[in-house]
Write an enzyme that holds these catalytic residues in place. Structure first.
Site, PDB file in Angstrom:
ATOM      1  N   HIS A  38       0.819  -1.210   0.000  1.00  0.00           N
ATOM      2  CA  HIS A  38       0.000   0.000   0.000  1.00  0.00           C
ATOM      3  C   HIS A  38       0.853   1.260   0.000  1.00  0.00           C
ATOM      4  CE1 HIS A  38      -4.291  -1.345   1.126  1.00  0.00           C
ATOM      5  NE2 HIS A  38      -3.640  -2.393   0.671  1.00  0.00           N
ATOM      6  N   GLU A 107      -6.466  -0.758  -5.818  1.00  0.00           N
ATOM      7  CA  GLU A 107      -7.412   0.163  -5.198  1.00  0.00           C
ATOM      8  C   GLU A 107      -6.980   1.590  -5.504  1.00  0.00           C
ATOM      9  OE1 GLU A 107      -5.498  -1.562  -2.606  1.00  0.00           O
ATOM     10  OE2 GLU A 107      -6.709  -3.385  -2.566  1.00  0.00           O
TER      11      GLU A 107
END
Length: 321
Positions: A38, A107
Site C-alpha cells: 500500500h 485500489e
C-alpha cells in the site's frame, strides 16, 4: 488441513517492526506469510505505509523457512508489469524459492498517486490480464517486446532468473476476475469465504490449485479493548470491495465508515482471547474450500502478544480444521 498464515500489515507498522513480526511468526509456527502493498493506510489511525518490497527483501534475509507473498500487488499503475516481474524474480532468488507473487487490479487508495486516473473495473481487469501475460513471458526468460492496448514494452529481459519462477496468485471478487485467475493464475486469492468464487475459478482452469483467504482478528486479553482497537483501525473493512476499491484516501474511508459501530465490527471480526471464536471465524473458509487462510492481527503494537498466544493456543486449535 488448512494452512494458517500471518499477515505483515504495512498499514499498521513500520518497516523494521514488520520484519521483526514475520520473524516472530516463523518462530511461532505459522505456515506462510503475506504482506500488503500500500501507499496509504486505510485510516489515519493505522499510521503507516512503508514500501512492501523493501520489507520483503529484509524479511527474506531475516527468515529461513516461512514462505513470503504479496497480498496483493497491483501491476498496472504504480508499477509497470516489467518492474513487477524483475522485483518478483529477485525476491524468489533472495528467499531461496519461498516467494509467491500475489496480484490484483488494485485500489484507488494506492494507485491514484501516479496521476493516471482510475478507470472503471472492467478496464482495470483488462489491464491486469495484459500485465500478467507480460510478467509470465518474462518469467519464461523471453526478451519481451509488446505493444498492447494498455502497455508498451521494449526488449525487456530478466538477467537474474530463479530456477523456478514464483507462482502467481490473482485476487478475485467477481466472475471476470475469477476467469482471469483460472486462466493465468497458479493460485487464487480472496478476502471473503465465498464458495461461488472458488467454483468460478475452477470452471476456468483453477481446479486443484491453491486458494488463499484472509481474515482480520483482534487478540487481546481484554475483549473490550480488542473491540475498541478493531473499530478504531478496521471499521473500513466492512464497506465491501466495491467501495474499498474506489475511495482515494483515508479521509474518504473515515466518512464511509462513520456510521459503523463497535458492535458491528465485533460481529465481523473475532475479538478477545476466546480460541473457539477465532476457530469459528476461520471455519467458513475451510468449509468453502480454501486451502490457506492468512490472519491479520489488528494493531501494530499488539503483534508479539498475539504471536505468543497463537503459538501456544490458536495454531494448535486451528490445525484440527
Amino acid at each position: 488441513m488448512v494452512r494458517i498464515g500471518y499477515t505483515m500489515m504495512t498499514e499498521q507498522a513500520g518497516p523494521r517492526e514488520l520484519v521483526s513480526h514475520v520473524v516472530g511468526a516463523e518462530r511461532a509456527g505459522f505456515d506462510f506469510s503475506v504482506i500488503s502493498d500500500h501507499f496509504f493506510p486505510w485510516l489515519d489511525s493505522q499510521g503507516h505505509a512503508p514500501y512492501a518490497w523493501s520489507v520483503l527483501g529484509a524479511a527474506a534475509q531475516a527468515t529461513s523457512r516461512i514462505p513470503l507473498m504479496t497480498y496483493v500487488t497491483c501491476p498496472t499503475f504504480r508499477y509497470h508489469p516489467t518492474v513487477v516481474a524483475q522485483k518478483a524474480a529477485t525476491m524468489q532468488i533472495l528467499s531461496g524459492g519461498r516467494f509467491r507473487l500475489g496480484l490484483g487490479s488494485g485500489e484507488n487508495l494506492n494507485e491514484h498517486v501516479v496521476g493516471a486516473g482510475w478507470p472503471a473495473a472492467p478496464v482495470r481487469l483488462e489491464m491486469l490480464e495484459e500485465a500478467v501475460g507480460i510478467i509470465r513471458r518474462m518469467f519464461d526468460g523471453e526478451s519481451v517486446s509488446h505493444h498492447g492496448v494498455h502497455f508498451d514494452v521494449e526488449n525487456a529481459l530478466l538477467w537474474d532468473l530463479p530456477d523456478q519462477p514464483p507462482p502467481i496468485g490473482i485476487a478475485v471478487s467477481g466472475p471476470r476476475s475469477c476467469e482471469i485467475a483460472g486462466q493465468y493464475g497458479d493460485l487464487v486469492i480472496a478476502t471473503e469465504p465465498k464458495r461461488e468464487l472458488l467454483r468460478a475459478f475452477d470452471e476456468h482452469g483453477g481446479s486443484g490449485k491453491p486458494r488463499i483467504g484472509q481474515l482480520p482478528v483482534c487478540y487481546d486479553t481484554d475483549r473490550d479493548a480488542a473491540v475498541a482497537r478493531a473499530h478504531d483501525q478496521f471499521r473500513w473493512s466492512l464497506g465491501g470491495w466495491k467501495v474499498n476499491a474506489e475511495l482515494p484516501g483515508p479521509g474518504g474511508f473515515e466518512q464511509a465508515a462513520q456510521h459503523v459501530r463497535p458492535e458491528d465490527v465485533a460481529a465481523a471480526i473475532p475479538c478477545g482471547d476466546d480460541v473457539d471464536a477465532f476457530v469459528d471465524a476461520v471455519r467458513p473458509y475451510a468449509e468453502a474450500g480454501f486451502t490457506e487462510v492468512a490472519l491479520v492481527q489488528v494493531g501494530g503494537e499488539h503483534q508479539q502478544p498475539f504471536l505468543e498466544w497463537a503459538e501456544a493456543k490458536l495454531l494448535p486449535a486451528l490445525r484440527d480444521l
